[in-house]
Write a protein that holds these residues in place. Structure first.
Motif, PDB file in Angstrom:
ATOM      1  N   SER A   2      39.111  27.245  45.890  1.00 24.66           N
ATOM      2  CA  SER A   2      37.751  26.749  45.790  1.00 24.66           C
ATOM      3  C   SER A   2      36.789  27.833  46.225  1.00 24.66           C
ATOM      4  CB  SER A   2      37.576  25.517  46.689  1.00 24.66           C
ATOM      5  OG  SER A   2      37.618  25.886  48.047  1.00 24.66           O
ATOM      6  N   ASN A   3      35.555  27.732  45.722  1.00 27.39           N
ATOM      7  CA  ASN A   3      34.551  28.714  46.096  1.00 27.39           C
ATOM      8  C   ASN A   3      34.250  28.654  47.580  1.00 27.39           C
ATOM      9  OD1 ASN A   3      34.281  29.659  43.501  1.00 27.39           O
ATOM     10  ND2 ASN A   3      32.681  28.195  42.972  1.00 27.39           N
ATOM     11  N   VAL A   4      34.307  27.447  48.154  1.00 26.44           N
ATOM     12  CA  VAL A   4      34.030  27.293  49.573  1.00 26.44           C
ATOM     13  C   VAL A   4      35.063  28.037  50.403  1.00 26.44           C
ATOM     14  CG1 VAL A   4      33.884  25.658  51.466  1.00 26.44           C
ATOM     15  CG2 VAL A   4      32.861  25.093  49.255  1.00 26.44           C
ATOM     16  N   ARG A   5      36.342  27.809  50.090  1.00 26.32           N
ATOM     17  CA  ARG A   5      37.390  28.455  50.864  1.00 26.32           C
ATOM     18  C   ARG A   5      37.372  29.949  50.618  1.00 26.32           C
ATOM     19  NH1 ARG A   5      42.765  25.198  51.915  1.00 26.32           N
ATOM     20  NH2 ARG A   5      42.601  26.617  53.656  1.00 26.32           N
ATOM     21  N   ALA A   6      37.096  30.361  49.407  1.00 26.99           N
ATOM     22  CA  ALA A   6      37.053  31.792  49.115  1.00 26.99           C
ATOM     23  C   ALA A   6      35.946  32.464  49.911  1.00 26.99           C
ATOM     24  CB  ALA A   6      36.832  32.015  47.620  1.00 26.99           C
ATOM     25  N   ALA A   7      34.843  31.781  50.058  1.00 24.36           N
ATOM     26  CA  ALA A   7      33.703  32.355  50.764  1.00 24.36           C
ATOM     27  C   ALA A   7      33.993  32.578  52.239  1.00 24.36           C
ATOM     28  CB  ALA A   7      32.483  31.430  50.615  1.00 24.36           C
ATOM     29  N   HIS A   8      34.953  31.827  52.773  1.00 27.76           N
ATOM     30  CA  HIS A   8      35.273  31.941  54.186  1.00 27.76           C
ATOM     31  C   HIS A   8      36.382  32.942  54.466  1.00 27.76           C
ATOM     32  CE1 HIS A   8      32.833  28.264  54.495  1.00 27.76           C
ATOM     33  NE2 HIS A   8      32.744  28.544  55.771  1.00 27.76           N
ATOM     34  N   LEU A   9      36.901  33.582  53.440  1.00 28.57           N
ATOM     35  CA  LEU A   9      37.897  34.622  53.674  1.00 28.57           C
ATOM     36  C   LEU A   9      37.207  35.848  54.254  1.00 28.57           C
ATOM     37  CD1 LEU A   9      40.146  34.530  50.517  1.00 28.57           C
ATOM     38  CD2 LEU A   9      40.728  33.781  52.819  1.00 28.57           C
ATOM     39  N   THR A  10      37.720  36.342  55.370  1.00 28.31           N
ATOM     40  CA  THR A  10      37.150  37.521  55.981  1.00 28.31           C
ATOM     41  C   THR A  10      37.657  38.763  55.275  1.00 28.31           C
ATOM     42  OG1 THR A  10      38.979  37.693  57.513  1.00 28.31           O
ATOM     43  CG2 THR A  10      37.110  36.350  58.204  1.00 28.31           C
ATOM     44  N   ARG A  11      37.124  39.931  55.677  1.00 28.61           N
ATOM     45  CA  ARG A  11      37.619  41.183  55.118  1.00 28.61           C
ATOM     46  C   ARG A  11      39.116  41.306  55.380  1.00 28.61           C
ATOM     47  NH1 ARG A  11      38.930  46.180  56.822  1.00 28.61           N
ATOM     48  NH2 ARG A  11      38.592  47.893  55.375  1.00 28.61           N
ATOM     49  N   ARG A  12      39.551  40.781  56.543  1.00 26.49           N
ATOM     50  CA  ARG A  12      40.969  40.799  56.859  1.00 26.49           C
ATOM     51  C   ARG A  12      41.764  40.056  55.802  1.00 26.49           C
ATOM     52  NH1 ARG A  12      43.941  37.594  61.592  1.00 26.49           N
ATOM     53  NH2 ARG A  12      42.181  36.236  61.320  1.00 26.49           N
ATOM     54  N   GLY A  13      41.169  38.969  55.275  1.00 26.17           N
ATOM     55  CA  GLY A  13      41.877  38.145  54.313  1.00 26.17           C
ATOM     56  C   GLY A  13      42.035  38.760  52.942  1.00 26.17           C
ATOM     57  N   ILE A  14      41.210  39.758  52.638  1.00 24.84           N
ATOM     58  CA  ILE A  14      41.345  40.411  51.334  1.00 24.84           C
ATOM     59  C   ILE A  14      41.630  41.895  51.506  1.00 24.84           C
ATOM     60  CG2 ILE A  14      39.865  38.784  50.126  1.00 24.84           C
ATOM     61  CD1 ILE A  14      37.572  40.772  50.401  1.00 24.84           C
ATOM     62  N   LEU A  15      42.111  42.252  52.699  1.00 24.03           N
ATOM     63  CA  LEU A  15      42.256  43.649  53.093  1.00 24.03           C
ATOM     64  C   LEU A  15      43.091  44.479  52.145  1.00 24.03           C
ATOM     65  CD1 LEU A  15      41.727  45.773  55.261  1.00 24.03           C
ATOM     66  CD2 LEU A  15      43.780  44.970  56.428  1.00 24.03           C
ATOM     67  N   ALA A  16      44.214  43.948  51.723  1.00 20.67           N
ATOM     68  CA  ALA A  16      45.137  44.817  50.999  1.00 20.67           C
ATOM     69  C   ALA A  16      45.839  44.138  49.861  1.00 20.67           C
ATOM     70  CB  ALA A  16      46.156  45.374  51.964  1.00 20.67           C
ATOM     71  N   ALA A  17      45.097  43.485  49.016  1.00 18.77           N
ATOM     72  CA  ALA A  17      45.717  42.835  47.870  1.00 18.77           C
ATOM     73  C   ALA A  17      46.508  43.859  47.081  1.00 18.77           C
ATOM     74  CB  ALA A  17      44.648  42.202  46.987  1.00 18.77           C
ATOM     75  N   GLY A  18      47.796  43.597  46.940  1.00 18.25           N
ATOM     76  CA  GLY A  18      48.638  44.518  46.207  1.00 18.25           C
ATOM     77  C   GLY A  18      49.001  45.744  47.007  1.00 18.25           C
ATOM     78  N   GLY A  19      48.458  45.902  48.201  1.00 17.55           N
ATOM     79  CA  GLY A  19      48.772  47.070  49.000  1.00 17.55           C
ATOM     80  C   GLY A  19      49.641  46.687  50.169  1.00 17.55           C
ATOM     81  N   ALA A  20      49.078  45.970  51.117  1.00 18.86           N
ATOM     82  CA  ALA A  20      49.891  45.562  52.255  1.00 18.86           C
ATOM     83  C   ALA A  20      49.771  44.086  52.527  1.00 18.86           C
ATOM     84  CB  ALA A  20      49.507  46.347  53.503  1.00 18.86           C
ATOM     85  N   LEU A  21      48.566  43.524  52.461  1.00 17.84           N
ATOM     86  CA  LEU A  21      48.420  42.186  52.957  1.00 17.84           C
ATOM     87  C   LEU A  21      47.648  41.188  52.153  1.00 17.84           C
ATOM     88  CD1 LEU A  21      49.874  42.634  55.427  1.00 17.84           C
ATOM     89  CD2 LEU A  21      48.172  44.388  55.354  1.00 17.84           C
ATOM     90  N   GLY A  22      46.377  41.486  51.935  1.00 17.75           N
ATOM     91  CA  GLY A  22      45.408  40.453  51.639  1.00 17.75           C
ATOM     92  C   GLY A  22      45.631  39.622  50.416  1.00 17.75           C
ATOM     93  N   LEU A  23      46.348  40.104  49.407  1.00 16.55           N
ATOM     94  CA  LEU A  23      46.570  39.267  48.231  1.00 16.55           C
ATOM     95  C   LEU A  23      47.324  38.021  48.635  1.00 16.55           C
ATOM     96  CD1 LEU A  23      46.470  38.705  45.263  1.00 16.55           C
ATOM     97  CD2 LEU A  23      48.559  40.005  44.976  1.00 16.55           C
ATOM     98  N   ASP A 232      44.913  36.503  37.553  1.00 16.22           N
ATOM     99  CA  ASP A 232      43.909  37.186  36.738  1.00 16.22           C
ATOM    100  C   ASP A 232      43.878  38.695  36.926  1.00 16.22           C
ATOM    101  OD1 ASP A 232      42.948  34.729  35.690  1.00 16.22           O
ATOM    102  OD2 ASP A 232      41.796  34.420  37.529  1.00 16.22           O
ATOM    103  N   LEU A 233      44.546  39.190  37.964  1.00 15.79           N
ATOM    104  CA  LEU A 233      44.448  40.607  38.278  1.00 15.79           C
ATOM    105  C   LEU A 233      45.796  41.225  38.618  1.00 15.79           C
ATOM    106  CD1 LEU A 233      41.282  40.524  40.585  1.00 15.79           C
ATOM    107  CD2 LEU A 233      41.377  41.416  38.242  1.00 15.79           C
ATOM    108  N   PHE A 234      45.862  42.527  38.394  1.00 18.65           N
ATOM    109  CA  PHE A 234      47.019  43.321  38.800  1.00 18.65           C
ATOM    110  C   PHE A 234      46.508  44.367  39.777  1.00 18.65           C
ATOM    111  CE2 PHE A 234      49.957  46.919  38.410  1.00 18.65           C
ATOM    112  CZ  PHE A 234      51.182  46.274  38.524  1.00 18.65           C
ATOM    113  N   TYR A 235      47.168  44.468  40.929  1.00 25.73           N
ATOM    114  CA  TYR A 235      46.723  45.372  41.979  1.00 25.73           C
ATOM    115  C   TYR A 235      47.636  46.591  42.062  1.00 25.73           C
ATOM    116  CZ  TYR A 235      44.057  41.263  43.421  1.00 25.73           C
ATOM    117  OH  TYR A 235      43.207  40.183  43.444  1.00 25.73           O
ATOM    118  N   VAL A 236      47.037  47.769  42.071  1.00 25.55           N
ATOM    119  CA  VAL A 236      47.783  49.017  42.210  1.00 25.55           C
ATOM    120  C   VAL A 236      47.483  49.591  43.587  1.00 25.55           C
ATOM    121  CG1 VAL A 236      48.166  51.333  41.311  1.00 25.55           C
ATOM    122  CG2 VAL A 236      47.654  49.457  39.733  1.00 25.55           C
ATOM    123  N   SER A 237      48.518  49.784  44.383  1.00 26.03           N
ATOM    124  CA  SER A 237      48.326  50.223  45.760  1.00 26.03           C
ATOM    125  C   SER A 237      48.173  51.727  45.874  1.00 26.03           C
ATOM    126  CB  SER A 237      49.523  49.801  46.619  1.00 26.03           C
ATOM    127  OG  SER A 237      49.636  48.414  46.671  1.00 26.03           O
ATOM    128  N   GLY A 238      47.330  52.139  46.816  1.00 25.73           N
ATOM    129  CA  GLY A 238      47.313  53.515  47.249  1.00 25.73           C
ATOM    130  C   GLY A 238      48.398  53.664  48.313  1.00 25.73           C
TER     131      GLY A 238
END
Length: 348
Positions: A2-23, A232-238
Motif C-alpha cells: 500500500s502507498n501508506v506502508r510504502a511511505a513509512h519505509l525508511t532509507r534503511r528499508g530500501i537501502l540495498a534492494a538487490g544488493g544486500a538488504l532493502g529489497l 516490476d524491477l530487476f536490481y543489479v548490485s554494485g
C-alpha cells in the motif's frame, strides 16, 4: 504494497534492494503482522559463570553480571550462533515461509522451538519480547550509523529499555570480518571453538576461498553479475558495500556492475532496471538473491530475462545477500561461485 506502508519505509528499508538488504525489507513490508510463534527454545548451551563483557561494532561495550542465558537475536545471527552451539530463546526477522517451513535465513535451527517476535519487516512484538526476560539482543547492522537491523524505528526505544543490544556490522567490509566477529561473540557466550565441527568448517571455508581465488585467476574473462528480482524491477548490485561481493572481488572475481554515478542514487548499493532493460549488462554468470521475499529464477516469466545469455546457458546460481555468519554456512556460497567460474562458458 500500500502507498501508506510504502511511505513509512525508511532509507534503511530500501537501502540495498538487490544488493544486500532493502529489497527483502521493502517486499516484506507488504505482509500482514505476525502474531503466532513457536515455543521457547533453550538458552545459551555452554554459558560460562562470572561477568560478561562484549564490545560491539558500534563501539558499545555491554557489561553483564553473568553470561547471557536469555538471548534474543535476528534470525540470521541466531542461526550462526546455533552452528557454534549457542542457542537463543527468541528471534526476529524472516524465520518461516508462508508454507510454514524454515526460511533460508534460519539455517539449521528447529524453528518450532523458537519464540518468533516478528517474521517480517516492521514486526517486533515488544510484549512477547519482555516476557522472555531478555539478557541481550543481538543483530546485524547494514549502515554506517549503527542502525540495528530489523529493530523497528517506531519501537526501538521501548526495546532498548528491556535489554542491552549488540550490533555486528555487515556494512562496507569483507565477509571475513563479520565471520570473525560472530566467532568472537560465540566464544564469549561459552561456545567451544576448538570443537572439530567448528574448526573443520573454518578449514573448509579457507579451502573454498583458495579455490575461488584460483578459479578467478584461471578464468579472468568470466564476468559475474549479482541480481535480485521483484515484480516490476530487476536490481543489479554494485560490489562496493556488500560483505560477500567485496570479499569475492578481493579474491579476483570479475564483476559487471553499475557505474559509481548510477549507484549514487541508492547510496552505492544497486541500480534498478525495468524488465525491458534487464539486458543492459551482459554477464557470463548471474548470482541471484535467494531470500524468500524475492522472486527466484525459476519463477521469473519475463521474456527479456529468458533471453539473457547466462540464463540460456544455465549459468545462474544463488546468492545470499544476508549471509549466516558462521564458517559452515559460508562454505557453500564460496564453493558454488568457484565451481560456476571453473565451468562457465564465455557467453557475454
Amino acid at each position: 504494497m500500500s502507498n501508506v506502508r510504502a511511505a513509512h519505509l525508511t532509507r534503511r528499508g530500501i537501502l540495498a534492494a538487490g544488493g544486500a538488504l532493502g529489497l527483502g525489507a521493502a517486499l516484506a513490508a507488504c505482509g500482514d503482522d505476525d502474531t503466532k510463534s513457536g515455543s521457547s527454545g533453550k538458552g545459551t548451551t555452554a554459558a560460562k559463570s562470572g561477568p560478561w563483557t562484549f564490545k560491539d561494532d558500534r563501539g558499545t561495550t555491554v557489561k553483564l553480571d553473568k553470561v547471557p542465558a536469555n538471548i534474543v537475536a535476528f534470525v540470521g545471527v541466531a542461526a550462526a550462533l546455533y552452528d557454534y552451539g549457542v542457542s537463543v530463546k527468541g528471534v526476529f526477522g524472516p524465520t518461516r515461509t508462508k508454507a510454514g517451513k524454515a526460511d533460508v535465513q534460519a539455517g539449521d535451527m528447529d524453528i518450532s522451538k523458537l519464540t518468533v517476535l516478528g517474521n517480517e519487516w516492521g514486526q517486533f512484538n515488544v510484549e512477547k519480547y519482555a516476557a522472555l526476560a531478555p539478557d541481550v539482543l543481538i543483530t546485524t547492522m547494514f549502515d554506517g550509523a549503527g542502525t540495528l537491523w530489523y529493530v523497528p524505528d517506531e519501537s526501538k526505544d521501548k526495546i532498548a529499555k528491556l535489554a542491552p543490544s549488540v550490533g555486528v556490522s555487515a556494512y562496507d567490509r569483507q565477509l571475513t570480518v563479520p565471520l570473525q566477529r560472530v566467532w568472537a561473540l560465540a566464544e564469549s557466550l561459552g561456545a567451544d571453538m576448538t570443537a572439530s565441527k567448528v574448526t573443520d568448517a573454518k578449514r573448509r571455508f579457507e579451502e573454498a576461498s583458495a579455490r575461488l581465488r584460483a578459479a578467478a585467476k584461471a578464468h579472468p574473462g568470466i564476468t559475474v553479475m549479482a541480481g535480485s528480482a521483484a515484480q516490476d524491477l530487476f536490481y543489479v548490485s554494485g560490489s562496493g558495500l556488500s560483505v560477500d561481493l567485496e570479499y569475492f572481488k578481493a579474491l579476483g572475481v570479475n564483476f559487471v556492475e553499475p557505474s559509481a554515478s548510477v549507484l549514487k542514487a541508492s547510496g552505492g548499493w544497486y541500480e534498478s532496471l525495468s524488465w525491458e532493460n534487464v539486458d543492459k549488462y551482459r554477464a557470463d554468470i548471474i548470482m541471484m538473491d535467494d531470500r524468500t521475499a524475492t522472486i527466484q529464477p525459476a519463477d521469473i516469466t519475463q521474456a527479456t530475462w529468458k533471453k539473457l545469455p547466462a540464463v540460456k546457458a544455465g549459468q545462474v546460481i544463488a546468492r545470499s545477500p544476508e549471509p549466516i555468519f558462521s564458517y559452515d554456512k559460508c562454505v557453500a556460497m564460496v564453493d558454488d561461485l568457484a565451481k560456476a567460474i571453473e565451468t562457465a562458458k564465455k557467453v557475454s
